[in-house]
Write a protein that holds these residues in place. Structure first.
Motif, PDB file in Angstrom:
ATOM      1  N   TYR A  84       1.018  -1.181  -0.038  1.00  0.00           N
ATOM      2  CA  TYR A  84       0.015   0.136   0.006  1.00  0.00           C
ATOM      3  C   TYR A  84       0.850   1.094   0.029  1.00  0.00           C
ATOM      4  O   TYR A  84       0.480   2.254  -0.855  1.00  0.00           O
ATOM      5  CB  TYR A  84      -0.906  -0.026   1.125  1.00  0.00           C
ATOM      6  CG  TYR A  84      -1.239   1.455   1.777  1.00  0.00           C
ATOM      7  CD1 TYR A  84      -2.179   2.166   0.998  1.00  0.00           C
ATOM      8  CD2 TYR A  84      -0.841   1.919   2.912  1.00  0.00           C
ATOM      9  CE1 TYR A  84      -2.442   3.346   1.267  1.00  0.00           C
ATOM     10  CE2 TYR A  84      -1.065   3.057   3.278  1.00  0.00           C
ATOM     11  CZ  TYR A  84      -1.882   4.163   2.563  1.00  0.00           C
ATOM     12  OH  TYR A  84      -2.297   5.054   3.136  1.00  0.00           O
ATOM     13  N   VAL A  85       1.754   1.112   1.050  1.00  0.00           N
ATOM     14  CA  VAL A  85       2.865   2.426   0.794  1.00  0.00           C
ATOM     15  C   VAL A  85       3.542   2.525  -0.407  1.00  0.00           C
ATOM     16  O   VAL A  85       3.689   3.687  -0.934  1.00  0.00           O
ATOM     17  CB  VAL A  85       3.820   2.203   2.253  1.00  0.00           C
ATOM     18  CG1 VAL A  85       4.750   3.419   2.239  1.00  0.00           C
ATOM     19  CG2 VAL A  85       2.947   2.332   3.277  1.00  0.00           C
ATOM     20  N   SER A  86       4.202   1.413  -0.857  1.00  0.00           N
ATOM     21  CA  SER A  86       4.754   1.601  -2.215  1.00  0.00           C
ATOM     22  C   SER A  86       3.905   1.990  -3.354  1.00  0.00           C
ATOM     23  O   SER A  86       4.199   2.780  -4.021  1.00  0.00           O
ATOM     24  CB  SER A  86       5.396   0.081  -2.459  1.00  0.00           C
ATOM     25  OG  SER A  86       5.981   0.381  -3.793  1.00  0.00           O
ATOM     26  N   TRP A  87       2.773   1.558  -3.239  1.00  0.00           N
ATOM     27  CA  TRP A  87       1.618   2.009  -4.542  1.00  0.00           C
ATOM     28  C   TRP A  87       1.431   3.454  -4.429  1.00  0.00           C
ATOM     29  O   TRP A  87       1.391   4.117  -5.331  1.00  0.00           O
ATOM     30  CB  TRP A  87       0.433   1.165  -4.542  1.00  0.00           C
ATOM     31  CG  TRP A  87       0.836  -0.455  -4.918  1.00  0.00           C
ATOM     32  CD1 TRP A  87       2.066  -0.824  -5.684  1.00  0.00           C
ATOM     33  CD2 TRP A  87      -0.027  -1.497  -4.734  1.00  0.00           C
ATOM     34  NE1 TRP A  87       1.814  -2.133  -5.828  1.00  0.00           N
ATOM     35  CE2 TRP A  87       0.537  -2.783  -5.205  1.00  0.00           C
ATOM     36  CE3 TRP A  87      -1.308  -1.858  -4.307  1.00  0.00           C
ATOM     37  CZ2 TRP A  87       0.132  -4.018  -5.374  1.00  0.00           C
ATOM     38  CZ3 TRP A  87      -1.810  -2.937  -4.266  1.00  0.00           C
ATOM     39  CH2 TRP A  87      -1.337  -4.134  -5.062  1.00  0.00           C
ATOM     40  N   ARG A  88       1.209   3.746  -3.052  1.00  0.00           N
ATOM     41  CA  ARG A  88       0.692   5.038  -3.099  1.00  0.00           C
ATOM     42  C   ARG A  88       1.897   6.116  -3.376  1.00  0.00           C
ATOM     43  O   ARG A  88       1.531   7.278  -4.062  1.00  0.00           O
ATOM     44  CB  ARG A  88       0.291   5.356  -1.634  1.00  0.00           C
ATOM     45  CG  ARG A  88      -0.030   6.845  -1.405  1.00  0.00           C
ATOM     46  CD  ARG A  88      -0.556   7.134   0.110  1.00  0.00           C
ATOM     47  NE  ARG A  88      -1.444   8.504   0.136  1.00  0.00           N
ATOM     48  CZ  ARG A  88      -1.447   9.250   1.157  1.00  0.00           C
ATOM     49  NH1 ARG A  88      -1.385   8.472   2.406  1.00  0.00           N
ATOM     50  NH2 ARG A  88      -2.152  10.318   1.303  1.00  0.00           N
TER      51      ARG A  88
ATOM     52  N   GLN B 254      -7.365   0.184  -0.584  1.00  0.00           N
ATOM     53  CA  GLN B 254      -8.375  -1.097  -0.849  1.00  0.00           C
ATOM     54  C   GLN B 254      -7.960  -2.086  -1.876  1.00  0.00           C
ATOM     55  O   GLN B 254      -8.293  -3.224  -1.647  1.00  0.00           O
ATOM     56  CB  GLN B 254      -9.791  -0.390  -1.501  1.00  0.00           C
ATOM     57  CG  GLN B 254     -10.298   0.670  -0.778  1.00  0.00           C
ATOM     58  CD  GLN B 254     -11.468  -0.213   0.263  1.00  0.00           C
ATOM     59  OE1 GLN B 254     -11.202  -0.957   0.807  1.00  0.00           O
ATOM     60  NE2 GLN B 254     -12.574   0.404   0.377  1.00  0.00           N
ATOM     61  N   LEU B 255      -7.130  -1.614  -2.847  1.00  0.00           N
ATOM     62  CA  LEU B 255      -6.548  -2.530  -3.655  1.00  0.00           C
ATOM     63  C   LEU B 255      -5.390  -3.639  -2.743  1.00  0.00           C
ATOM     64  O   LEU B 255      -5.443  -4.651  -3.162  1.00  0.00           O
ATOM     65  CB  LEU B 255      -5.744  -1.956  -4.756  1.00  0.00           C
ATOM     66  CG  LEU B 255      -5.380  -2.979  -6.130  1.00  0.00           C
ATOM     67  CD1 LEU B 255      -6.539  -3.215  -6.662  1.00  0.00           C
ATOM     68  CD2 LEU B 255      -4.495  -1.780  -6.903  1.00  0.00           C
ATOM     69  N   SER B 256      -4.851  -2.969  -2.104  1.00  0.00           N
ATOM     70  CA  SER B 256      -3.833  -3.785  -1.106  1.00  0.00           C
ATOM     71  C   SER B 256      -4.565  -4.684  -0.204  1.00  0.00           C
ATOM     72  O   SER B 256      -4.098  -5.878  -0.131  1.00  0.00           O
ATOM     73  CB  SER B 256      -2.883  -2.961  -0.191  1.00  0.00           C
ATOM     74  OG  SER B 256      -3.593  -2.158   0.734  1.00  0.00           O
TER      75      SER B 256
END
Length: 591
Positions: A115-119, A163-165
């Motif tokens: 989540y952190v990496s994607w954001r 939500q995706l994570s």
């Protein structure tokens, strides 16, 4: 500078006529484009974490299967009164439970890191598009079809990635668990078990698809209203003092509550639509538990296991029940993700729409820059007089209209601004003074004609001072005022708009200008909050430093600092006067 006789943008399209966002091909295309940002290639941090999550999830499913068949083994050892086997089985069960708990924790940990990496990846990508050139200006000022870009970048991206994570672990392991437990179910119950479960899932998917589609568009509408409501509070925060002087509290209270009621009404409608989705999800969950026992009962009542003892039959039923229930559970998990999928779809449409607009504006800016750069080649004027090297701006029969309304401001203006020939632009309100500076700064495009900026932006070229000074959220050193060392050291961070008056901010703007010492300074009523004495001194210093001025102002006392006066009359009419001779230039003359 060339004169002429007095002559007689892009608006954003509204979204009203477009269909609402849905789970369709457009959603899929936008989702895949966002995935290309989250997984730019191999090996990327996102891809490595995704692979690690897959390995952990596979190990977790292996342990879960072993834990799931333990009850059937307990039936067997207890039925046979095998105490030694009971102790061994209990030790194995405790070990598997510890391993399962550890793997589940690592699963959640990796999902949070993803989540952190994607954001980070998605936000930085949008920032790179948003701050390219003046795209952010075009998006906020010239486009009306993209609501609340700040909310989409800060809030919608965060919710999309979270939500995706939360779905990632279930989605990546689903193909493996479905394949494995389908085989185990076929081995235990024959073809009837898997076919019944797959048919059940297909029906559930169709029903949920029908129930989810209206939720997606309603969620997008809710997020828009959330942004509008937040913007209203930000507007009051920024303009608290003038609102208080106007005693506008009651009016703003009413208007803010109106936005709140609109938001709450949309939320009620969204909750009503989600009710039917939750009914469908819960119904399929509970029907699934009954279906598993029906599948198990068919071979038992048909006599397939008639030769087994009660103990063996209990162990077999327990194992087959676990396989069937887990397979149905895998499908139920996917159906349960329906509400999460609707959230992801809504955020995908909002972020994807922003991405498309940013890329479109970026391409448009790049194309305009390439065309302008090609036309600025001063060495290749075949048959034409070359433009002098000391020229900053060259306007040739330029016509300017307001981008949003098409209102004509200036028509067929030809102008050359060169070093040492300062220009003052005057005229009534709404005649296009600031709009002309926007064109010079590349923020707006002319309707007709050509505009060339033949110098760079910065200390060796041109610096713009807009009507409202701009200061970033940092120290004086970060404002470009390094020479004020004693203040830089004591004021490490301050909200300049909160502590400085308009006049003080204009003084700081000129301090920055004097520090940069550009050849050309474009001043848009940059001394409107200062006294004439201070204004006189600031302009005097500008000329003393060798700057050529392009000024917008209303005070007649400013005229003595300029060589030329460009007066705008509105409706396309204008006149250019040389101040020293105080006479209007006929067509074709200039400096």
């Amino acid at each position: 500078m060339a004169g002429g006789s007095a002559g007689a943008g892009g608006a954003g399209a509204g979204a009203g006529g477009r269909p609402g966002p849905r789970l369709d091909g457009l959603f899929l295309r936008r989702f895949l484009r966002l995935q290309a940002v989250l997984f730019p290639g191999w090996p990327s941090p996102g891809a490595l974490m995704f692979l690690t999550l897959l390995c952990v999830a596979l190990l977790e499913q292996l342990v879960i299967y072993q834990v799931g068949v333990i009850p059937s083994q307990y039936y067997e050892v207890l039925g046979n009164k095998d105490f030694s086997g009971f102790k061994t089985l209990t030790a194995v069960a405790l070990t598997l439970i510890v391993a399962n708990s550890t793997l589940k924790s690592f699963d959640q940990f990796i999902c949070n890191m993803m989540y952190v990496s994607w954001r980070k990846s998605l936000t930085e990508y949008l920032h790179s598009c948003y701050f390219q050139g003046q795209v952010y200006y075009s998006l906020h000022v010239l486009r009306e079809d993209i609501d609340n870009p700040d909310q989409r970048i800060s809030q919608d991206v965060e919710r999309f990635c979270r939500q995706l994570s939360s779905m990632a672990s279930k989605l990546i392991i689903s193909p493996f668990t479905l394949a494995y437990y389908t085989y185990q179910c076929f081995h235990s119950t024959g073809w009837l078990g898997p076919v019944s479960i797959f048919g059940y899932f297909i029906i559930g998917t169709i029903v949920n698809k029908v129930l989810m589609s209206p939720i997606v568009s309603k969620l997008v509408q809710q997020e828009k209203l959330e942004g509008d409501f937040r913007f209203k509070h930000m507007q009051i925060r920024v303009n608290a003092e003038p609102a208080a002087f106007y005693r506008a509290g009651r009016v703003e209270h009413m208007r803010t509550d109106r936005r709140l009621q609109s938001l709450l009404q949309t939320q009620r409608e969204l909750i009503g639509k989600e009710l039917w989705l939750y009914i469908g999800i819960n119904t399929f969950d509970y029907l699934g538990s009954i279906l598993s026992y029906v599948i198990i009962a068919i071979p038992i009542f048909s006599g397939v296991y008639g030769d087994l003892s009660p103990t063996e039959l209990s162990a077999l039923v327990s194992k087959n029940a676990f396989v069937s229930i887990y397979l149905i559970g895998c499908f139920s998990q996917l159906i349960d993700l329906s509400s999460t999928v609707t959230d992801v779809a809504g955020y995908t449409h909002r972020i994807g729409e922003l991405q498309e607009t940013l890329l479109s504006l970026g391409r448009k800016k790049n194309n305009s820059y390439s065309e302008a750069k090609a036309s600025w080649d001063l060495d290749g004027h075949s048959g034409e007089d070359p433009v002098p090297r000391d020229t900053a701006f060259l306007l040739e029969r330029m016509t300017l209209s307001v981008p949003s309304s098409g209102k004509l401001l200036i028509k067929d203006l030809s102008l050359r601004i060169s070093q040492g020939n300062s220009v003052m632009i005057v005229g009534n309100t709404g005649t296009g003074k600031t709009s002309l500076l926007r064109v010079l700064g590349g923020l707006w495009e002319s309707t007709q004609g050509s505009i060339k900026m033949l110098t760079c932006f910065g200390p060796r070229g041109v610096v713009f001072l807009p009507q409202r000074p701009f200061f970033t959220d940092g120290s004086l050193r970060e404002q470009g005022l390094q020479m004020m060392r004693e203040l830089c050291d004591s004021w490490s961070w301050l909200g300049w708009y909160d502590i400085l008056s308009p006049g003080e901010m204009q003084r700081l703007s000129f301090a920055r200008l004097f520090y940069l010492q550009p050849k050309y300074a474009v001043l848009d009523e940059a001394t409107s909050a200062l006294t004439e004495e201070v204004e006189h001194e600031l302009y005097r210093v500008c000329l003393q430093l060798g700057m050529t001025l392009i000024s917008v102002g209303h005070r007649a006392s400013l005229e003595k600092f300029h060589s030329w006066i460009l007066k705008l009359h509105g409706e396309g009419r204008w006149e250019l006067t040389q101040r020293e001779k105080m006479k209007r230039l006929p067509v074709g003359e200039g400096c």
